[in-house]
Design a protein around this motif. Structure first.
Motif, PDB file in Angstrom:
ATOM      1  N   THR A  63      42.562 -30.077  -7.022  1.00 43.97           N
ATOM      2  CA  THR A  63      41.845 -28.837  -7.319  1.00 43.97           C
ATOM      3  C   THR A  63      40.951 -29.052  -8.534  1.00 43.97           C
ATOM      4  N   ASN A  68      44.502 -19.500  -0.511  1.00 45.98           N
ATOM      5  CA  ASN A  68      43.725 -20.527   0.190  1.00 45.98           C
ATOM      6  C   ASN A  68      44.567 -21.760   0.525  1.00 45.98           C
ATOM      7  N   ILE A  69      45.420 -22.178  -0.393  1.00 46.83           N
ATOM      8  CA  ILE A  69      46.272 -23.345  -0.130  1.00 46.83           C
ATOM      9  C   ILE A  69      47.270 -23.032   0.980  1.00 46.83           C
ATOM     10  N   MET A  90      45.401 -23.086   4.257  1.00 50.91           N
ATOM     11  CA  MET A  90      45.083 -24.458   4.658  1.00 50.91           C
ATOM     12  C   MET A  90      46.330 -25.168   5.198  1.00 50.91           C
ATOM     13  N   LEU A  91      47.454 -25.048   4.501  1.00 50.94           N
ATOM     14  CA  LEU A  91      48.685 -25.688   4.963  1.00 50.94           C
ATOM     15  C   LEU A  91      49.154 -25.095   6.281  1.00 50.94           C
ATOM     16  N   SER A 117      47.290 -23.966   8.663  1.00 54.02           N
ATOM     17  CA  SER A 117      46.438 -24.558   9.693  1.00 54.02           C
ATOM     18  C   SER A 117      46.814 -26.019   9.954  1.00 54.02           C
ATOM     19  N   LEU A 118      47.014 -26.791   8.895  1.00 51.14           N
ATOM     20  CA  LEU A 118      47.322 -28.215   9.041  1.00 51.14           C
ATOM     21  C   LEU A 118      48.724 -28.465   9.587  1.00 51.14           C
TER      22      LEU A 118
END
Length: 88
Positions: free
Chosen positions: A28, A46-47, A50-51, A53-54
């Motif tokens: 970051t 946001n993190i 993102m996690l 989704s991943l």
């Protein structure tokens, strides 16, 4: 691919979140110790997004000591990262 989440700093002052994917390392850009509440909340959301989704196609690894530190610094609910690591 295994994705690892870590921190730069100490338990007293977390400076950055580190996301490692194979040979790629993302850090970051904002110093978490210095940014305001609003930025911490936004970064946390946001993190997690993102996690989320991943994690559908990749294994997420977050250390037992690291997860609570990140949750605390980014004003996330305790246990937020458990859904990615399988911890309860």
């Amino acid at each position: 691919m295994k994705i690892k989440l870590g921190v730069r700093g100490s338990s007293d002052a977390v400076n950055a979140i580190i996301i490692k994917m194979d040979d790629l390392v993302l850090v970051t850009s904002d110093n978490i110790f210095l940014i305001g509440e609003e930025s911490r909340n936004k970064m946390g959301k946001n993190i997690v997004a993102m996690l989320d989704s991943l994690s559908k196609e990749h294994e997420i690894e977050i250390g037992e000591k690291v997860a609570p530190m990140i949750e605390s610094e980014l004003n996330l609910e305790k246990g937020t990262f458990n859904k990615f690591t399988g911890n309860k």
